[in-house]
Motif scaffolding. Sequence first.
Motif, PDB file in Angstrom:
ATOM      1  N   PRO A 161     -13.132  -3.954  98.335  1.00  0.00           N
ATOM      2  CA  PRO A 161     -13.169  -3.366  97.487  1.00  0.00           C
ATOM      3  C   PRO A 161     -12.161  -1.723  97.755  1.00  0.00           C
ATOM      4  N   HIS A 162     -12.900  -1.062  98.364  1.00  0.00           N
ATOM      5  CA  HIS A 162     -12.737   0.190  99.168  1.00  0.00           C
ATOM      6  C   HIS A 162     -11.324   0.244  98.925  1.00  0.00           C
ATOM      7  N   VAL A 163     -10.280  -1.056  99.654  1.00  0.00           N
ATOM      8  CA  VAL A 163      -8.837  -0.649  99.302  1.00  0.00           C
ATOM      9  C   VAL A 163      -8.421  -0.129  98.575  1.00  0.00           C
ATOM     10  N   LEU A 164      -8.903  -1.442  97.359  1.00  0.00           N
ATOM     11  CA  LEU A 164      -8.336  -1.245  96.129  1.00  0.00           C
ATOM     12  C   LEU A 164      -8.511   0.339  95.477  1.00  0.00           C
ATOM     13  N   SER A 165      -9.302   0.459  95.988  1.00  0.00           N
ATOM     14  CA  SER A 165     -10.070   2.403  95.337  1.00  0.00           C
ATOM     15  C   SER A 165      -8.885   3.066  96.234  1.00  0.00           C
ATOM     16  N   TRP A 166      -8.762   2.745  97.281  1.00  0.00           N
ATOM     17  CA  TRP A 166      -7.923   3.929  98.632  1.00  0.00           C
ATOM     18  C   TRP A 166      -6.298   3.668  97.766  1.00  0.00           C
ATOM     19  N   ASN A 167      -6.318   3.005  97.204  1.00  0.00           N
ATOM     20  CA  ASN A 167      -4.367   2.431  96.399  1.00  0.00           C
ATOM     21  C   ASN A 167      -4.893   2.874  94.872  1.00  0.00           C
ATOM     22  N   ASN A 168      -5.698   3.815  94.605  1.00  0.00           N
ATOM     23  CA  ASN A 168      -5.992   3.711  93.174  1.00  0.00           C
ATOM     24  C   ASN A 168      -5.776   2.545  92.470  1.00  0.00           C
ATOM     25  N   ILE A 169      -6.502   1.482  92.303  1.00  0.00           N
ATOM     26  CA  ILE A 169      -6.437   0.065  92.133  1.00  0.00           C
ATOM     27  C   ILE A 169      -8.099   0.081  91.466  1.00  0.00           C
ATOM     28  N   THR A 170      -8.196  -0.821  90.330  1.00  0.00           N
ATOM     29  CA  THR A 170      -9.244  -0.577  89.486  1.00  0.00           C
ATOM     30  C   THR A 170      -9.402  -1.787  90.139  1.00  0.00           C
ATOM     31  N   PRO A 171     -10.803  -1.858  90.968  1.00  0.00           N
ATOM     32  CA  PRO A 171     -12.014  -3.129  91.257  1.00  0.00           C
ATOM     33  C   PRO A 171     -12.529  -3.961  90.011  1.00  0.00           C
ATOM     34  N   ILE A 172     -11.894  -5.416  89.741  1.00  0.00           N
ATOM     35  CA  ILE A 172     -12.662  -6.082  88.498  1.00  0.00           C
ATOM     36  C   ILE A 172     -13.863  -7.393  89.409  1.00  0.00           C
ATOM     37  N   PHE A 173     -14.783  -6.763  89.439  1.00  0.00           N
ATOM     38  CA  PHE A 173     -15.914  -8.093  89.879  1.00  0.00           C
ATOM     39  C   PHE A 173     -15.452  -9.286  88.966  1.00  0.00           C
ATOM     40  N   CYS A 174     -15.708 -10.621  90.037  1.00  0.00           N
ATOM     41  CA  CYS A 174     -15.533 -12.054  89.330  1.00  0.00           C
ATOM     42  C   CYS A 174     -17.063 -12.338  89.761  1.00  0.00           C
ATOM     43  N   ASP A 175     -18.012 -13.858  89.210  1.00  0.00           N
ATOM     44  CA  ASP A 175     -18.585 -14.250  89.698  1.00  0.00           C
ATOM     45  C   ASP A 175     -18.190 -15.043  90.712  1.00  0.00           C
ATOM     46  N   VAL A 176     -19.282 -15.455  91.433  1.00  0.00           N
ATOM     47  CA  VAL A 176     -19.095 -16.125  93.087  1.00  0.00           C
ATOM     48  C   VAL A 176     -19.339 -17.678  92.785  1.00  0.00           C
ATOM     49  N   ASP A 177     -19.194 -18.413  93.426  1.00  0.00           N
ATOM     50  CA  ASP A 177     -19.188 -19.931  93.479  1.00  0.00           C
ATOM     51  C   ASP A 177     -20.820 -20.293  94.229  1.00  0.00           C
ATOM     52  N   LYS A 178     -22.096 -21.081  93.606  1.00  0.00           N
ATOM     53  CA  LYS A 178     -23.150 -20.615  94.543  1.00  0.00           C
ATOM     54  C   LYS A 178     -23.266 -21.794  95.319  1.00  0.00           C
ATOM     55  N   ARG A 234       2.794  -3.779  96.374  1.00  0.00           N
ATOM     56  CA  ARG A 234       3.069  -2.813  95.384  1.00  0.00           C
ATOM     57  C   ARG A 234       2.588  -2.970  94.409  1.00  0.00           C
ATOM     58  N   LEU A 235       0.669  -3.616  94.404  1.00  0.00           N
ATOM     59  CA  LEU A 235       0.287  -3.756  93.768  1.00  0.00           C
ATOM     60  C   LEU A 235      -0.793  -2.405  92.955  1.00  0.00           C
ATOM     61  N   SER A 236      -0.623  -2.328  91.353  1.00  0.00           N
ATOM     62  CA  SER A 236      -1.785  -1.821  90.753  1.00  0.00           C
ATOM     63  C   SER A 236      -2.376  -2.085  89.533  1.00  0.00           C
ATOM     64  N   GLY A 237      -2.937  -1.111  89.002  1.00  0.00           N
ATOM     65  CA  GLY A 237      -3.615  -1.453  87.399  1.00  0.00           C
ATOM     66  C   GLY A 237      -5.293  -1.903  88.654  1.00  0.00           C
ATOM     67  N   GLU A 238      -5.150  -3.244  87.754  1.00  0.00           N
ATOM     68  CA  GLU A 238      -6.431  -3.993  87.867  1.00  0.00           C
ATOM     69  C   GLU A 238      -6.141  -4.886  89.244  1.00  0.00           C
ATOM     70  N   VAL A 239      -7.403  -5.160  89.988  1.00  0.00           N
ATOM     71  CA  VAL A 239      -7.399  -6.522  90.719  1.00  0.00           C
ATOM     72  C   VAL A 239      -8.511  -6.894  90.985  1.00  0.00           C
ATOM     73  N   ILE A 240      -8.203  -8.068  91.023  1.00  0.00           N
ATOM     74  CA  ILE A 240      -9.692  -9.308  90.210  1.00  0.00           C
ATOM     75  C   ILE A 240     -10.367  -9.894  91.928  1.00  0.00           C
ATOM     76  N   THR A 241     -11.404  -9.223  92.657  1.00  0.00           N
ATOM     77  CA  THR A 241     -12.198  -9.451  93.500  1.00  0.00           C
ATOM     78  C   THR A 241     -13.393  -9.947  93.280  1.00  0.00           C
ATOM     79  N   THR A 242     -14.263 -10.174  94.751  1.00  0.00           N
ATOM     80  CA  THR A 242     -15.967 -10.813  94.513  1.00  0.00           C
ATOM     81  C   THR A 242     -16.145  -9.776  94.734  1.00  0.00           C
ATOM     82  N   PRO A 243     -18.003  -9.713  94.263  1.00  0.00           N
ATOM     83  CA  PRO A 243     -18.745  -8.026  94.740  1.00  0.00           C
ATOM     84  C   PRO A 243     -18.955  -8.815  95.907  1.00  0.00           C
ATOM     85  N   PHE A 244     -19.554 -10.134  95.810  1.00  0.00           N
ATOM     86  CA  PHE A 244     -20.323 -10.478  97.490  1.00  0.00           C
ATOM     87  C   PHE A 244     -19.645 -10.526  98.681  1.00  0.00           C
ATOM     88  N   THR A 245     -19.062  -9.350  99.333  1.00  0.00           N
ATOM     89  CA  THR A 245     -18.185  -9.235 100.037  1.00  0.00           C
ATOM     90  C   THR A 245     -19.034  -7.740 100.843  1.00  0.00           C
TER      91      THR A 245
END
Length: 378
Positions: A94-111, A78-89
């Motif tokens: 991120p699309h599964v979040l959008s399909w659930n009406n959730i906003t993806p929030i992109f966090c930077d990655v480890d080098k 039952r996730l909703s609202g915002e979910v923190i994820t990676t842009p390097f994927t």
Amino acid sequence: MTNLEPFEKIIFVTRPVFPTLEEVTEKLQDIWNSKWLTNNGPQHTMLERELTESLKVPYLSLFNNGTIALMVACQSLRLSGEVITTPFTFAATPHVLSWNNITPIFCDVDKETMNIDADKIESMITPHTTAILAVHVFGTPCDVEKIQDVADRYGLRVVYDAAHAFGVEINGRGIGNFGDISMFSFHATKLYHTVEGGALVHGDKNLKRRIDLLKNFGIKNEEEVVMPGINGKLNEICAAIGRIMLGYVEDERQKRIRLHKIYNEELADVDGIKLMPNCAADVKLNYQYCVIRIDEKIFGRSRDYVYGAFKNFNVYTRKYFHPLCSDYTCYRQLNSSRVENLPVANVIGQQVLSLPMYGELTEDDVRKICAILKSFRR
Ligand code: T4K
């Protein structure tokens, strides 16, 4: 002997592992005899059991692909609202979040690992955050302890996209045992596949009941539909192929380990080329991908130059994962997509290149691919 003529046939970034036709025919005969093609048939039941054991996880639900599985994971928690994820994927994350009406929030990655930077997650949490969706990119485990620590302190759920991580273990523990739910992809291009397919794994019996309802339209019985589910079912033919492929996966992994060793021997001393992954000793990797990072300033050529020049030799590498998800037209307007927010990911996105990696490649093929790469140096 190294010969810098182009390969006669295209060398793709990967090739699926094929079982023998005899093995498939034998299993098809079983299916024909059973007169059962889909909807929780005997092959499906047996594969669920076999994969639960092989991935060393308490509960597993099969799906028709990894993307639908991940969509259902979000619904089941039952996730909703915002979910923190990676842009390097891959786009699916991120699309599964959008399909659930959730906003993806992109966090930077480890080098080093190229996974979500666990130290930066906390600063991205808002009152709307419900979960962290992390990816074990290229099968390298995320910092599972730090991620769990942040999640526990803020009451967040943790979902892992383990699409690349079949068979990966930390200290002998299957990678699917971390977080609330993990998703595996069994797409044809993966180390282990069911042609198309995927799974959700977790440690909660009630959650399995809910997930299994969600993947079958929410149908409880002939009289009751208890939730708005979807069709996420894996059919019997794919399940049967998956059962055969379980007999191939370790052999394929061993072949890839040998090829990775050659890549390492050939490229270790090449300035400006860094072979990934860099991993702790207690991690069992699956060697699904062979990824390099090219530092243009040192190597003298950019990743894009190398990608294009390889094609002249019939070597079709891939820029997994470029563009970053934060650069997609559907996400670039997000505040978290700003380049200043993602400095490491933006560098990595320009440097990574996936080299050919599959068991059918010969050691000579790999030496030649490396010689071609070295010939690009300036
Ligand atoms: N999360 C992550 C992190 C993922 O990487 C993925 C999928 C997902 C979620 C979603 O899981 P699924 O819903 O797919 O189960 C491929 C795969 O289609 C995709 O599954 C995978 N990630 C992604 C990283 O790679 P493409 O668009 O690069 O595939 P394609 O068709 O260009 O294939 C790559 C190469 O493989 C080709 O150049 C040639 C070779 N190939 C491919 C196929 C399909 C063959 O030789 N034979 C074949 O049958 O996405």
